[in-house]
Design an enzyme around this catalytic site. Structure first.
Site, PDB file in Angstrom:
ATOM      1  N   LYS A 171      59.150 131.027  37.691  1.00  0.00           N
ATOM      2  CA  LYS A 171      57.735 130.946  37.280  1.00  0.00           C
ATOM      3  C   LYS A 171      57.337 132.187  36.506  1.00  0.00           C
ATOM      4  CE  LYS A 171      56.729 127.754  37.522  1.00  0.00           C
ATOM      5  NZ  LYS A 171      57.502 126.621  37.947  1.00  0.00           N
ATOM      6  N   ARG A 224      55.812 118.179  24.932  1.00  0.00           N
ATOM      7  CA  ARG A 224      57.245 117.996  24.727  1.00  0.00           C
ATOM      8  C   ARG A 224      57.836 119.003  23.739  1.00  0.00           C
ATOM      9  NH1 ARG A 224      58.564 112.771  26.632  1.00  0.00           N
ATOM     10  NH2 ARG A 224      60.551 112.888  25.561  1.00  0.00           N
ATOM     11  N   CYS A 271      60.848 117.112  21.927  1.00  0.00           N
ATOM     12  CA  CYS A 271      60.140 116.533  20.783  1.00  0.00           C
ATOM     13  C   CYS A 271      59.401 115.276  21.249  1.00  0.00           C
ATOM     14  CB  CYS A 271      61.049 116.149  19.629  1.00  0.00           C
ATOM     15  SG  CYS A 271      61.998 117.497  18.958  1.00  0.00           S
ATOM     16  N   GLU A 295      62.424 129.955  42.704  1.00  0.00           N
ATOM     17  CA  GLU A 295      61.298 129.334  41.991  1.00  0.00           C
ATOM     18  C   GLU A 295      60.286 130.392  41.544  1.00  0.00           C
ATOM     19  OE1 GLU A 295      60.793 126.747  40.582  1.00  0.00           O
ATOM     20  OE2 GLU A 295      58.647 126.458  40.404  1.00  0.00           O
ATOM     21  N   TRP A 355      60.322 120.406  19.239  1.00  0.00           N
ATOM     22  CA  TRP A 355      60.951 121.506  19.965  1.00  0.00           C
ATOM     23  C   TRP A 355      62.273 121.743  19.247  1.00  0.00           C
ATOM     24  CZ3 TRP A 355      65.441 122.467  22.773  1.00  0.00           C
ATOM     25  CH2 TRP A 355      65.436 123.641  23.548  1.00  0.00           C
ATOM     26  N   HIS A 406      75.772 143.523  47.021  1.00  0.00           N
ATOM     27  CA  HIS A 406      77.097 143.249  46.464  1.00  0.00           C
ATOM     28  C   HIS A 406      77.133 143.467  44.959  1.00  0.00           C
ATOM     29  CE1 HIS A 406      78.719 141.941  50.272  1.00  0.00           C
ATOM     30  NE2 HIS A 406      77.562 141.325  50.486  1.00  0.00           N
ATOM     31  N   GLU A 420      59.121 132.368  33.006  1.00  0.00           N
ATOM     32  CA  GLU A 420      58.782 131.408  31.951  1.00  0.00           C
ATOM     33  C   GLU A 420      57.392 131.614  31.372  1.00  0.00           C
ATOM     34  OE1 GLU A 420      58.290 127.608  35.034  1.00  0.00           O
ATOM     35  OE2 GLU A 420      59.209 127.295  33.109  1.00  0.00           O
ATOM     36  N   LYS A 422      57.816 120.716  28.060  1.00  0.00           N
ATOM     37  CA  LYS A 422      57.623 120.172  29.408  1.00  0.00           C
ATOM     38  C   LYS A 422      58.760 119.250  29.826  1.00  0.00           C
ATOM     39  CE  LYS A 422      55.106 119.407  33.079  1.00  0.00           C
ATOM     40  NZ  LYS A 422      55.128 120.497  34.059  1.00  0.00           N
ATOM     41  N   ASN A 480      63.720 112.213  18.091  1.00  0.00           N
ATOM     42  CA  ASN A 480      63.841 112.999  19.316  1.00  0.00           C
ATOM     43  C   ASN A 480      65.266 112.837  19.805  1.00  0.00           C
ATOM     44  OD1 ASN A 480      63.525 114.243  21.817  1.00  0.00           O
ATOM     45  ND2 ASN A 480      62.773 112.371  22.783  1.00  0.00           N
ATOM     46  N   GLY A 481      65.974 113.936  19.983  1.00  0.00           N
ATOM     47  CA  GLY A 481      67.368 113.875  20.421  1.00  0.00           C
ATOM     48  C   GLY A 481      68.220 114.768  19.535  1.00  0.00           C
TER      49      GLY A 481
HETATM   50  O1  M6R Z   1      60.862 116.918  34.707  1.00  0.00           O
HETATM   51  P1  M6R Z   1      61.880 117.621  35.541  1.00  0.00           P
HETATM   52  O2  M6R Z   1      61.433 117.868  36.935  1.00  0.00           O
HETATM   53  O3  M6R Z   1      63.216 116.902  35.518  1.00  0.00           O
HETATM   54  O4  M6R Z   1      62.101 119.001  34.832  1.00  0.00           O
HETATM   55  C1  M6R Z   1      63.087 119.894  35.265  1.00  0.00           C
HETATM   56  C2  M6R Z   1      62.904 121.245  34.630  1.00  0.00           C
HETATM   57  O5  M6R Z   1      63.026 121.156  33.238  1.00  0.00           O
HETATM   58  C3  M6R Z   1      61.554 121.870  34.969  1.00  0.00           C
HETATM   59  O6  M6R Z   1      61.366 121.984  36.342  1.00  0.00           O
HETATM   60  C4  M6R Z   1      61.439 123.263  34.326  1.00  0.00           C
HETATM   61  O7  M6R Z   1      62.343 124.124  34.948  1.00  0.00           O
HETATM   62  C5  M6R Z   1      60.009 123.779  34.398  1.00  0.00           C
HETATM   63  N1  M6R Z   1      59.693 124.472  33.174  1.00  0.00           N
HETATM   64  C6  M6R Z   1      59.769 124.738  35.483  1.00  0.00           C
HETATM   65  O8  M6R Z   1      58.460 125.206  35.484  1.00  0.00           O
END
Ligand code: M6R
Length: 606
Positions: free
Chosen positions: A483, A27, A2, A479, A74, A502, A486, A601, A100-101
Site C-alpha cells: 500500500k 484500467r 487498457c 499488504e 496503460w 538473516h 504503490e 486497477k 487491450n492485450g
Molecule cells: O483484481 P485483482 O484482485 O485480481 O488484482 C490483483 C492485484 O493486481 C491488485 O491487488 C493490486 O496489487 C492492487 N494495486 C493492490 O492495491
C-alpha cells in the site's frame, strides 16, 4: 490493462465514448483517444495524459458521427505519448483499431510490413493490426478480420472501425475481456460491464476467438472458426458505479471508510445464529474430507489476502495450504488432482495471470473456487464455484475494501470447511462465529486513529520503511508495504520478523522507520525481541498492537492501539490503519492517490 469502448447507434458517439472512458480510466491512464466514422471517413483524436486532456481536445471538434471507438491506455509497447495513444489508423486511414492485450508476434509482423513499404507512426504492438487489415481488405471486413487474426499471437480485445462501413462496429476477443451491451437501436462494446451500466443491462459475453459485427439494430457473432454463432444475452444485476467521491477528497479514503459496510454485506448473508453457511460450495465435493490439499492463487493484494488465510486454513482445517503468485503458478507445472482444491482470489475477476492460473488448474483436473468481487467477470464465469465478496465498486487503484472483504470471505471459508471436515469443536465454532459477527463493528473502531495522520506526516519524508510481523501479522506487513509503495512511492519492504537478521538488518541504521505489527497472540515476546534487535541499531519503531497486548509494548516508541480481535479476523482489523497510514503519507507527499503512476486497477496483461 487498457480500456476499450465502442458505440454504434443513433446518437453522437463521442460524448458516450468519453463517458465510457471515464468509467474505464481505472484500467490505465497514460493516454486516451477516440475515433468516429461517417461517410466522410474516420476522425481521430488522441492525447497523452489523463482523459481530461482528451475531453478538452474534443471540445473544439464537431463530432456528430454515430459510431465510434475509444481507448484509455496503460502503456506496454512504447512510452506514453500522443503517437502511441490509441486508436491506431492504417496508412490510408481506412481502418482504426483500439486494443487491450499484447500482440506477441508484432515485431516480426512489423518487419514484414515495413519491408512492404508501410510507414509506422507509433512504437506500439497494436499498429500492425490496422496495417494488416488494410493490406488484406478486399471489400469484406469480416474476411479481413479473420485473415488478420490468423496471423496474430497473444492476447487481444479489439475494437475496429472501417471507413467503408461507417454504420458498423467490429470487435474481437481472445484472452482479454470484452462485453457487448445490447440497447434499443444502439449497441456497445466495453472492456468491463460497469462501463455499460448507465446505458443497458442486457449484455452478451463473446466466447474466446469470437468476431462481432454490430450495427445500431443488430449484433452478429462468428465463432473462432468463422461460423455464425448465437450467444445468449444476459441481464446484469449490478448497480452502476458510484461516479463521485461524495464528501471525500479521494476514492481511496471513501473506500477505506466503507469497509465496515462492505464487510457486513460480505459476511451477513453467510452467518446464521448457529454457524456459517456457504450454499455456493455445496456439492462440489460429496464429502469435504476428500480434499487433501488447498492451493490459493492470486496476485498483489489478493495474494496477501491468501497469505493471511493460509494461516487460518491450516490452523482450523489441518489441510496443507499453499499460496502462490498466479504468475508463478501458471508456469510451474504444479502437481494437482481432483482432490486438490484451488482457490483463486481476485477483486476484479479479470487479472490475466489469475485467470490463466485458473485455466491451468482446471486443465490439470483440480476443482476451482473463486473469491471474486465483480459479478459476471471472466474469473467468476469460468470457476467451478464462486464466493462473491460484496465490497461494491472499487475505484481507487490501491485496493482497500477489496482486500479486507477477501480476507473476511476466506476466513468464513476456513470456518465452513473446518466444520465440514469435523475439525472444529462446538466451542471453537461458536467463538469463531462471534468473531465474524463482530468484525464489521471492530473494523469501524479500527478506523478511529486520531494519531495516525500526525505519524504519517512525520514519516512522509523518509526514503524507506520496513514492516515486520509474524504469522498473520506478516501477511498484513506484506499488504502494508505494498500500500505504502504503490501510492506514496516510498520504498517499503515487509519481512517475517524472524527473517530480518538473516541479511536485511544490515540496512537498518539511525532513524530507519520500522513498523512492527504485533497483534498476533502468542508471539508477542518473539516480536518484542525482534523490535529490540532493530532499536538497538537505531531504528525508530512504530508498533501496531491490540488493547490487550499494548502494555507489553509501552516502552517501544510509538504505539498504535487497535481493538482486540482473534487471529481469524486480525488481518482485516490490522490492515485498516495501515491503509490509512499509506493514504496520509501519500497525501503529505502530494501524490496522485487514486491514480498512482504506472499502475492500473485491472491487470489484464501478463
Ligand atoms: O483484481 P485483482 O484482485 O485480481 O488484482 C490483483 C492485484 O493486481 C491488485 O491487488 C493490486 O496489487 C492492487 N494495486 C493492490 O492495491
Amino acid at each position: 490493462m487498457c480500456g476499450i469502448i465502442g458505440y454504434v447507434g443513433n446518437k453522437p458517439a463521442a460524448p458516450l465514448l468519453l463517458q465510457g472512458l471515464a468509467r474505464l480510466e481505472y484500467r490505465g491512464y497514460d493516454s486516451a483517444g477516440l475515433a468516429v466514422a461517417d461517410w466522410g471517413g474516420l476522425t481521430v483524436c488522441k492525447r497523452q495524459g489523463r482523459l481530461a486532456v482528451l475531453e478538452e481536445a474534443v471540445k473544439g471538434l464537431h463530432l456528430p458521427q454515430t459510431v465510434g471507438i475509444g481507448h484509455t491506455r496503460w502503456a506496454t509497447h512504447g512510452r506514453p505519448s500522443d503517437g502511441n495513444a490509441h486508436p491506431h489508423v492504417s496508412e490510408s486511414g481506412l481502418f482504426a483499431v483500439v486494443h487491450n492485450g499484447i500482440i506477441e508476434n508484432y515485431a516480426s509482423l512489423r518487419r514484414e510490413l515495413e519491408a512492404d513499404g508501410v510507414v509506422f507512426r507509433s512504437d506500439t504492438d497494436t499498429e500492425v493490426v490496422a496495417h494488416l487489415l488494410e493490406q488484406v481488405y478486399d471489400g469484406d471486413v469480416k474476411t479481413a478480420v479473420f485473415t488478420v487474426l490468423s496471423r496474430l499471437t497473444g492476447a487481444y480485445a479489439l475494437g475496429i472501425l472501417c471507413a467503408d462501413r461507417p454504420g458498423e462496429l467490429f470487435a474481437v476477443c481472445k484472452a482479454s475481456p470484452l462485453v457487448i451491451g445490447v440497447g434499443a437501436e444502439e449497441q456497445f462494446i466495453a472492456s468491463d460491464v460497469t462501463a455499460l451500466l448507465p446505458y443497458t443491462r442486457q449484455v452478451i459475453w463473446p466466447a474466446e476467438g469470437d468476431v462481432v459485427r454490430l450495427t445500431a439494430s443488430d449484433c452478429i457473432l462468428w465463432d473462432a472458426t468463422g461460423q455464425p454463432v448465437c450467444r445468449q444475452a444476459e441481464q446484469v444485476m449490478m448497480e452502476a458505479m458510484a461516479a463521485d467521491k461524495g464528501e471525500f477528497p479521494h476514492f481511496m479514503l471513501k473506500e477505506i471508510m466503507e469497509q465496515p459496510a462492505a464487510l457486513e454485506a460480505t459476511l451477513a448473508p453467510h452467518l446464521t445464529d448457529t454457524g456459517v453457511r456457504l450454499e455456493e460450495l455445496e456439492g462440489l465435493f460429496a464429502d469435504w474430507r476428500q480434499v487433501h490439499r488447498l492451493v490459493i492463487v492470486a496476485c498483489g493484494s489478493a495474494y496477501h489476502a491468501g497469505t493471511a488465510a493460509k494461516y487460518q486454513l491450516e490452523r482450523l482445517t489441518g489441510l496443507p495450504t499453499e499460496v502462490d503468485l498466479a504468475s508463478e503458478f501458471r508456469y510451474r507445472e504444479p502437481p494437482l488432482n481432483p482432490y486438490t482444491l484451488v482457490v483463486v482470489v481476485s477483486q476484479s475477476g479479470e487479472t490475466a495471470d489469475t485467470l490463466a492460473a485458473l485455466r491451468e488448474a482446471k486443465r490439470r483436473g483440480a476443482p476451482v473456487v473463486a473469491v471474486v468481487n465483480v459479478a459476471g467477470s471472466t474469473i467468476a464465469r469460468e470457476s467451478d464455484r464462486v464466493l462473491h465478496t460484496q465490497a461494491g465498486p472499487e475505484v481507487a487503484v490501491a485496493t482497500t475494501k477489496g482486500y479486507t472483504t477477501q480476507v473476511a470471505m476466506l476466513g468464513l471459508f476456513a470456518v465452513w470447511l473446518a466444520h465440514k471436515r469435523g475439525s472444529l469443536s462446538a466451542v471453537q465454532g461458536t467463538s469463531l462465529l462471534h468473531a465474524l459477527q463482530a468484525l464489521p463493528a471492530v473494523a469501524a473502531r479500527a478506523l478511529e486513529q486520531p494519531h495516525l495522520c500526525r505519524l504519517a506526516e512525520k514519516l512522509a519524508r523518509q526514503e524507506q520503511v520496513y514492516f515486520i510481523g509474524r504469522n498473520t501479522d506478516y501477511a498484513v506487513a506484506l499488504e502494508a508495504a505494498l500500500k505504502l509503495k504503490e501510492i506514496s512511492y516510498i520504498h517499503a519492504e515487509a519481512y517475517a520478523a524472524g527473517e530480518l537478521k538473516h541479511g536485511t538488518i544490515s540496512l537498518i541504521e539511525e532513524g530507519t522507520p520500522v513498523v512492527a505489527l504485533a497483534c498476533h497472540r502468542g508471539l508477542q515476546q518473539k516480536l518484542l525481541s525482534n523490535i529490540r534487535e532493530v532499536t538497538a541499531r537505531g531504528a525508530q519503531v512504530v508498533t501496531v498492537t491490540t488493547e490487550e497486548q499494548a502494555p507489553l509494548f509501552a516502552e517501544e516508541g510509538e504505539v498504535l492501539i487497535l481493538p482486540d480481535t482473534p487471529p481469524l479476523t486480525a488481518a482485516v482489523v490490522e490492515a485498516i490503519p495501515m491503509q490509512l497510514f499509506a493514504y496520509y503519507v501519500a497525501k503529505a507527499r502530494g501524490c496522485d492517490i487514486d491514480k498512482p503512476r504506472n499502475l492500473a486497477k485491472s491487470v489484464t496483461v501478463e
